[in-house]
Design a protein around this motif. Structure first.
Motif, PDB file in Angstrom:
ATOM      1  N   GLN A   1      -0.049  -2.863   5.108  1.00 17.59           N
ATOM      2  CA  GLN A   1       0.547  -1.767   5.601  1.00 17.59           C
ATOM      3  C   GLN A   1       1.968  -1.235   5.092  1.00 17.59           C
TER       4      GLN A   1
ATOM      5  N   PHE B   1      -0.800   8.169   1.693  1.00 13.84           N
ATOM      6  CA  PHE B   1      -2.232   8.876   1.057  1.00 13.84           C
ATOM      7  C   PHE B   1      -2.787  10.136   1.910  1.00 13.84           C
ATOM      8  N   SER B   2      -2.446  10.105   3.038  1.00 12.72           N
ATOM      9  CA  SER B   2      -2.644  11.237   3.991  1.00 12.72           C
ATOM     10  C   SER B   2      -2.214  12.678   3.399  1.00 12.72           C
TER      11      SER B   2
ATOM     12  N   ALA C   1      -7.344   1.209   9.185  1.00 12.22           N
ATOM     13  CA  ALA C   1      -6.043   0.923   8.922  1.00 12.22           C
ATOM     14  C   ALA C   1      -5.629  -0.027   9.670  1.00 12.22           C
TER      15      ALA C   1
ATOM     16  N   CYS D   1       0.814  -1.161  -0.089  1.00 13.07           N
ATOM     17  CA  CYS D   1       0.054  -0.166   0.091  1.00 13.07           C
ATOM     18  C   CYS D   1       0.977   1.254  -0.027  1.00 13.07           C
ATOM     19  N   GLY D   2       0.723   2.157  -0.965  1.00 11.61           N
ATOM     20  CA  GLY D   2       1.438   3.287  -1.128  1.00 11.61           C
ATOM     21  C   GLY D   2       2.863   3.112  -1.529  1.00 11.61           C
TER      22      GLY D   2
ATOM     23  N   CYS E   1      -5.607  -1.395  -1.243  1.00 16.10           N
ATOM     24  CA  CYS E   1      -4.757  -1.587  -0.075  1.00 16.10           C
ATOM     25  C   CYS E   1      -5.386  -2.858   0.587  1.00 16.10           C
TER      26      CYS E   1
ATOM     27  N   TYR F   1       1.311   2.790   4.014  1.00 14.49           N
ATOM     28  CA  TYR F   1      -0.231   3.363   3.601  1.00 14.49           C
ATOM     29  C   TYR F   1      -0.664   4.784   3.919  1.00 14.49           C
ATOM     30  N   THR F   2       0.433   5.235   4.985  1.00 18.13           N
ATOM     31  CA  THR F   2       0.385   6.756   5.511  1.00 18.13           C
ATOM     32  C   THR F   2       0.451   7.819   4.214  1.00 18.13           C
TER      33      THR F   2
ATOM     34  N   SER G   1      -8.712   7.219   3.921  1.00 19.59           N
ATOM     35  CA  SER G   1      -7.376   7.181   4.262  1.00 19.59           C
ATOM     36  C   SER G   1      -6.523   6.330   3.368  1.00 19.59           C
ATOM     37  N   TYR G   2      -6.950   5.502   2.560  1.00 16.03           N
ATOM     38  CA  TYR G   2      -6.503   4.536   1.794  1.00 16.03           C
ATOM     39  C   TYR G   2      -7.333   4.024   0.575  1.00 16.03           C
TER      40      TYR G   2
END
Length: 244
Positions: free
Chosen positions: A200, A162-163, A193, A154-155, A179, A159-160, A174-175
């Motif tokens: 993650q 996308f913040s 999340a 993710c990302g 993901c 995954y953060t 948030s995602y």
């Protein structure tokens, strides 16, 4: 005269034998080009310019492989007919192919150490700016969705990423759904999340590993083909000289 004829016949047999290795090297290049193009390079398209060379080199391997196989038949025909013209034509093309193979292998290996730093920053910025969501039809979003689903990540970094992104501002999530470990479940809400719900870890390490592996494969394959072809090139040159 009989002694010279014996040495000459032996040289022809040796060249025909080495010609088989040349044809095999062409098949290896074709297989390598197809493998890189349809297996690894498809996913690494999101890395941008730092991996676009994989597509170009894979196409180049396909072309070189096809030319090498054709030259194998040309050398065989020139050898059996004892034609200096055909052998010279084949020899010149063999030298060109050999030079390109060595150059490609060298450039790919030289470029490899510079890819990670450039790719990381590029991907982080473009993901925040251009990614739109799971069901969006634009190429960039579809490519990233494919990467996150196939590689289970993710990302870029995590995954953060996308913040604060355009995706988060537009959708309020948030995602993205891609993901999630199980995309179709109700738990995949775009807000929860938990590690039980989403992958993650970021995709960049996995993409970089694929890119590095394919780069090494291209380099080793090109150099291996060159090594297989070199004895044939030298023997063709020797036969060309003797026919004179």
């Amino acid at each position: 005269m009989a002694e010279m004829h014996t040495r000459y016949s032996s040289l022809k047999r040796r060249l025909l034998f080495l010609n088989g290795f040349m044809a095999v090297s062409g098949v290896i290049l074709i297989a390598l080009g197809i493998y890189v193009k349809f297996r690894g390079a498809v996913l690494t398209k999101v890395l941008g310019l730092s991996s676009v060379y994989l597509f170009h080199v894979s196409y180049l391997c396909l072309v070189l492989g096809c030319l090498t196989v054709l030259l194998g038949f040309t050398v065989w025909y020139g050898t059996t007919k004892e034609s200096r013209g055909i052998l010279l034509f084949s020899l010149l093309w063999m030298v060109v192919i050999l030079t390109v193979e060595i150059t490609v292998a060298t450039l790919v290996l030289a470029f490899l150490p510079t890819a990670p730093e450039e790719s990381l920053e590029y991907n982080f910025v473009t993901l925040k700016k251009d990614y739109r969501g799971y069901n969006e039809p634009d190429d960039f979003s579809m490519e990233w969705n494919l990467v996150m689903e196939k590689l289970k990540c993710c990302g870029v970094k995590s995954y953060t990423d996308f913040s604060g992104s355009s995706f988060a501002k537009t959708t309020g999530y948030s995602y993205p759904r891609s993901c999630c470990k199980s995309i179709g479940t109700a738990a995949c809400t775009g807000h929860n999340a938990s590690s039980d719900i989403i992958h993650q870890e970021g995709c960049f390490p996995k993409l970089l590993k694929i890119s590095t592996t394919q780069s090494v494969n291209l380099s080793v394959g090109s150099l291996g083909a060159a090594v297989m072809q070199l004895p044939g090139v030298l023997t063709t040159l020797l036969l060309f000289v003797k026919l004179g």
